[in-house]
Design an enzyme around this catalytic site. Structure first.
Site, PDB file in Angstrom:
ATOM      1  N   GLY A   1     -26.386   2.478 -33.345  1.00 27.49           N
ATOM      2  CA  GLY A   1     -26.443   1.570 -32.189  1.00 27.49           C
ATOM      3  C   GLY A   1     -26.114   2.227 -30.870  1.00 27.49           C
ATOM      4  O   GLY A   1     -26.295   1.622 -29.810  1.00 27.49           O
ATOM      5  N   GLU A   2     -25.600   3.456 -30.911  1.00 28.24           N
ATOM      6  CA  GLU A   2     -25.269   4.123 -29.641  1.00 28.24           C
ATOM      7  C   GLU A   2     -26.531   4.389 -28.826  1.00 28.24           C
ATOM      8  O   GLU A   2     -27.588   4.679 -29.384  1.00 28.24           O
ATOM      9  CB  GLU A   2     -24.539   5.445 -29.916  1.00 28.24           C
ATOM     10  CG  GLU A   2     -23.124   5.229 -30.405  1.00 28.24           C
ATOM     11  CD  GLU A   2     -22.387   6.535 -30.689  1.00 28.24           C
ATOM     12  OE1 GLU A   2     -22.990   7.617 -30.543  1.00 28.24           O
ATOM     13  OE2 GLU A   2     -21.212   6.462 -31.065  1.00 28.24           O
TER      14      GLU A   2
ATOM     15  N   ARG B   1     -16.377  -9.370  -9.340  1.00 25.73           N
ATOM     16  CA  ARG B   1     -15.670 -10.628  -9.048  1.00 25.73           C
ATOM     17  C   ARG B   1     -14.202 -10.584  -9.467  1.00 25.73           C
ATOM     18  O   ARG B   1     -13.393 -11.346  -8.974  1.00 25.73           O
ATOM     19  CB  ARG B   1     -16.397 -11.808  -9.715  1.00 25.73           C
ATOM     20  CG  ARG B   1     -17.622 -12.233  -8.921  1.00 25.73           C
ATOM     21  CD  ARG B   1     -18.330 -13.401  -9.554  1.00 25.73           C
ATOM     22  NE  ARG B   1     -19.089 -13.005 -10.730  1.00 25.73           N
ATOM     23  CZ  ARG B   1     -19.776 -13.833 -11.489  1.00 25.73           C
ATOM     24  NH1 ARG B   1     -19.793 -15.121 -11.217  1.00 25.73           N
ATOM     25  NH2 ARG B   1     -20.461 -13.390 -12.530  1.00 25.73           N
TER      26      ARG B   1
ATOM     27  N   LYS C   1     -15.265 -29.620  -0.757  1.00 24.86           N
ATOM     28  CA  LYS C   1     -14.933 -30.444  -1.928  1.00 24.86           C
ATOM     29  C   LYS C   1     -13.790 -31.379  -1.577  1.00 24.86           C
ATOM     30  O   LYS C   1     -12.768 -30.925  -1.057  1.00 24.86           O
ATOM     31  CB  LYS C   1     -14.441 -29.520  -3.053  1.00 24.86           C
ATOM     32  CG  LYS C   1     -15.390 -29.382  -4.207  1.00 24.86           C
ATOM     33  CD  LYS C   1     -14.714 -28.604  -5.312  1.00 24.86           C
ATOM     34  CE  LYS C   1     -15.731 -27.717  -6.011  1.00 24.86           C
ATOM     35  NZ  LYS C   1     -15.170 -26.839  -7.011  1.00 24.86           N
TER      36      LYS C   1
ATOM     37  N   ASP D   1     -26.236 -18.379  -1.804  1.00 25.56           N
ATOM     38  CA  ASP D   1     -25.009 -17.783  -2.343  1.00 25.56           C
ATOM     39  C   ASP D   1     -25.303 -16.337  -2.720  1.00 25.56           C
ATOM     40  O   ASP D   1     -26.473 -15.957  -2.848  1.00 25.56           O
ATOM     41  CB  ASP D   1     -24.559 -18.578  -3.581  1.00 25.56           C
ATOM     42  CG  ASP D   1     -23.053 -18.495  -3.804  1.00 25.56           C
ATOM     43  OD1 ASP D   1     -22.387 -17.668  -3.143  1.00 25.56           O
ATOM     44  OD2 ASP D   1     -22.540 -19.236  -4.655  1.00 25.56           O
TER      45      ASP D   1
HETATM   46  C1  R5P Z   1     -18.291 -16.953  -6.512  1.00 28.51           C
HETATM   47  O1  R5P Z   1     -17.371 -16.708  -5.782  1.00 28.51           O
HETATM   48  C2  R5P Z   1     -19.720 -16.620  -6.240  1.00 28.51           C
HETATM   49  O2  R5P Z   1     -19.956 -16.378  -4.883  1.00 28.51           O
HETATM   50  C3  R5P Z   1     -20.615 -17.747  -6.714  1.00 28.51           C
HETATM   51  O3  R5P Z   1     -20.380 -18.882  -5.900  1.00 28.51           O
HETATM   52  C4  R5P Z   1     -20.329 -18.095  -8.136  1.00 28.51           C
HETATM   53  O4  R5P Z   1     -20.390 -16.936  -8.926  1.00 28.51           O
HETATM   54  C5  R5P Z   1     -21.315 -19.133  -8.636  1.00 28.51           C
HETATM   55  O5  R5P Z   1     -20.961 -19.441  -9.941  1.00 28.51           O
HETATM   56  P1  R5P Z   1     -21.696 -20.550 -10.776  1.00 28.51           P
HETATM   57  O6  R5P Z   1     -23.176 -20.335 -10.645  1.00 28.51           O
HETATM   58  O7  R5P Z   1     -21.190 -20.311 -12.175  1.00 28.51           O
HETATM   59  O8  R5P Z   1     -21.288 -21.893 -10.255  1.00 28.51           O
END
Ligand code: R5P
Length: 281
Positions: A35-36, A86, A181, A207
């Site tokens: 698998g490597e 992240r 929110k 985003d």
């Molecule tokens: C988070 O800080 C990123 O900028 C996105 O907002 C996030 O990864 C979105 O995540 P999801 O699609 O799971 O809501």
């Protein structure tokens, strides 16, 4: 200068090669019986652009192998999507700073690095080679411009993403805001633009990453309740785990667009020209 790529970044790499007016180095990918991962490159030139998004652990290992195989060439690394970015700090005791651990793997064998809309710019300080982070905000703006929407509202999912959304909105002089929110009860949350009204107009949520799609799907259903005519989702990195695309469509999102930093069926604009521009100085 030639371009070489890991398995999952071949299309973007080929577009970068075209933008650089050069060609690609062929690579053979396979696995050993256990698998490597194994790979072997074709003939290398003196200068090589190595392209590989870190979409999963195998993609990371393949990228490390590719850099090692390109020993002897002057290598420029392109990380179109840097997974693990992240986890950019220790949120709880005992956790790794994953972004630092991953960035620390890239130094030997490369002279510099290009990233694209890295989730948290402070992560750049973890690289030991000069690293340039580019933004596709202008390309997303151009993509929205081509959709022919009338008076769209560009929305960031939170205030942290507002600067990016403003960069997108400036391409067309569109209104821009971020979602806020409000907790209505223990189980009920309302999401609405902080200052502007979404009623009777199309809304484009932008985003850097769409991962599960949860944030945007929830926002879309609330924006329709507030009178938005159509809701679209556009991101740089379409991580789209599990049923994210379906989740967005089921939530009423009219269309989903992402770039080719992660190659998807909904990759509708390319990071290639911006990357090539950095590589040519
Ligand atoms: C988070 O800080 C990123 O900028 C996105 O907002 C996030 O990864 C979105 O995540 P999801 O699609 O799971 O809501």
């Amino acid at each position: 200068m030639k371009v070489i790529s890991t398995e999952k970044s071949q299309i973007l790499a080929a577009r970068i090669a075209t933008a650089l007016n050069t060609t690609m180095v062929d690579v053979k990918f396979s696995r050993f019986p256990d698998g490597e991962l194994y790979l072997a490159t074709g003939k290398l030139e003196e200068e090589t652009v190595i392209v590989g998004s870190i979409t999963d652990s195998d993609a990371l290992v393949q990228l490390l192998l590719l850099i090692d195989a390109c020993e002897g060439s002057q290598n420029h690394l392109v990380l179109p999507y840097m997974g693990y970015a992240r986890q950019d700090k220790r949120f709880r005791d005992g956790e790794p700073i994953s972004a630092r651990a991953i960035a620390g793997l890239f130094g030997k064998g490369i002279v510099d690095c290009v990233t694209v809309n890295i989730h948290e710019p402070s992560v750049l300080s973890y690289f030991s080679v000069p690293t340039t982070n580019i933004s596709l905000a202008g390309d997303i703006g151009a993509c929205i411009g081509s959709m022919g929407l009338t008076d769209p509202l560009i929305l960031a999912p939170d205030d942290g993403a507002l600067a990016f959304a403003k960069g997108v909105a400036s391409a067309g002089g569109w209104d821009c805001d971020h979602l806020e929110k409000t907790r209505l009860s223990g189980v009920e949350v309302k999401m609405a633009p902080k200052k502007l009204c979404a009623a009777s107009r199309p809304v484009v949520i932008v985003d850097d990453i769409i991962s599960t799609g949860g944030t945007i799907a929830t926002a879309a259903s609330m924006l329709y309740q507030q009178g938005a005519t159509d809701v679209y989702a556009i991101c740089v990195h379409g991580v789209l785990i599990g049923g994210a695309y379906t989740h967005l469509k089921a939530g009423g999102v009219r269309d989903v667009f992402c770039s080719d930093t992660i190659e998807r069926g909904c990759s509708r604009f390319s990071a290639a020209k911006c990357i090539a521009a950095v590589l040519t100085g």
